[in-house]
Enzyme design. Sequence first.
Site, PDB file in Angstrom:
ATOM      1  N   ASN A  11      49.580  77.092  25.618  1.00 20.37           N
ATOM      2  CA  ASN A  11      50.124  75.668  26.221  1.00 20.37           C
ATOM      3  C   ASN A  11      51.317  75.890  27.089  1.00 20.37           C
ATOM      4  OD1 ASN A  11      50.617  73.103  26.314  1.00 20.37           O
ATOM      5  ND2 ASN A  11      50.644  72.936  24.177  1.00 20.37           N
ATOM      6  N   LYS A  13      52.931  73.440  28.103  1.00 21.35           N
ATOM      7  CA  LYS A  13      53.757  72.071  28.199  1.00 21.35           C
ATOM      8  C   LYS A  13      54.426  71.735  29.376  1.00 21.35           C
ATOM      9  CE  LYS A  13      54.293  73.163  23.340  1.00 21.35           C
ATOM     10  NZ  LYS A  13      54.875  73.039  21.944  1.00 21.35           N
ATOM     11  N   HIS A  97      47.474  66.773  20.863  1.00 17.37           N
ATOM     12  CA  HIS A  97      48.776  67.646  20.253  1.00 17.37           C
ATOM     13  C   HIS A  97      49.806  67.057  19.708  1.00 17.37           C
ATOM     14  CE1 HIS A  97      52.050  70.242  20.875  1.00 17.37           C
ATOM     15  NE2 HIS A  97      51.376  71.271  20.753  1.00 17.37           N
ATOM     16  N   GLU A  99      52.845  66.714  20.090  1.00 19.20           N
ATOM     17  CA  GLU A  99      53.861  66.015  20.909  1.00 19.20           C
ATOM     18  C   GLU A  99      53.315  64.641  21.504  1.00 19.20           C
ATOM     19  OE1 GLU A  99      54.604  69.417  22.999  1.00 19.20           O
ATOM     20  OE2 GLU A  99      55.409  70.413  21.039  1.00 19.20           O
ATOM     21  N   GLU A 169      48.025  73.037  13.730  1.00 14.43           N
ATOM     22  CA  GLU A 169      49.718  73.269  14.059  1.00 14.43           C
ATOM     23  C   GLU A 169      50.463  72.381  13.150  1.00 14.43           C
ATOM     24  OE1 GLU A 169      49.756  74.680  18.382  1.00 14.43           O
ATOM     25  OE2 GLU A 169      49.231  72.539  18.384  1.00 14.43           O
ATOM     26  N   GLY A 175      57.610  75.250  18.001  1.00 20.63           N
ATOM     27  CA  GLY A 175      58.891  75.419  18.556  1.00 20.63           C
ATOM     28  C   GLY A 175      59.998  75.581  17.739  1.00 20.63           C
ATOM     29  N   SER A 215      54.815  78.599  16.744  1.00 21.52           N
ATOM     30  CA  SER A 215      55.668  79.769  16.615  1.00 21.52           C
ATOM     31  C   SER A 215      54.779  80.926  16.591  1.00 21.52           C
ATOM     32  CB  SER A 215      56.685  79.639  15.568  1.00 21.52           C
ATOM     33  OG  SER A 215      57.519  78.556  16.157  1.00 21.52           O
TER      34      SER A 215
END
Length: 255
Positions: A11, A13, A97, A99, A169, A175, A215
């Site tokens: 991904n 991003k 996702h 985000e 996730e 991140g 991560s």
Amino acid sequence: MTQRTPIIGGNWKMNTDLESGMSLASCVVDGVENCDSCEVVVYPPFPFLQAVESVVDASKVHLGAQNMWHEESGAFTGEISGAMLKDVGVSSVLIGHSERRHVLGESDALIAQKVDLGIKQGLQVVLCVGETLKEREAGDTLAVVLLQLKTGLSNVSRDQMASIVIAYEPVWAIGTGKTATPDDAQSVHASIRSTIVDLYDDNIAQQTRIQYGGSVKPDNATDLFSCEDIDGALVGGASLSADSFTAIVLAACDS
Ligand code: PGA
């Protein structure tokens, strides 16, 4: 036990530019050339999909998109439909996702509509679920994750489950450099799988791939992939380096 093909997604991003994205894709294509026992997907930013498609076309690497809109077409300024994605060679789409959920405010109900349309348009849908740190510390991990899962799958029939991949996730691991321990991740994955047994049946649950994300790096991938219910990874930061991403793919191939 059903042998599930691990799936590794990169991904990207909102990173790379046209040139570096094409070069990253090209290095990934070369790096995974001999990897036969794993599915590999890259998710570049929308403007670079067509260019990256020209690089991964005729290779083992599949093309994915990071999001799509939940209507087929029409007056939705700035949005992108599943049909448009298909048109440029996309075969997989990330839905829900963290985000999108936490930065852009997407609800479970909206995500369920996107899952529904993505499948109807012939895409592989990666439904992303995961709890925040606050939710984990309050002991609500399973309640949150399983509600996201059930709502996200609410319009998905038994036959359509073949087009679904789940990505677990934990938001606090994305991140941040913090990874869930393999035991913690495995325990949530096992609960997701047993919920799929309840929603569908054991056969469908055994065939559904559940990726871990948060991560994932070359040095923690092998331990995660050795867990029974972890069927690959959705990789953010480490997917921006062809060497790291390829190493994660190779770890999945060897698992
Ligand atoms: P990360 O991102 O690997 O950088 O934690 C994972 C993701 O957001 O899919």
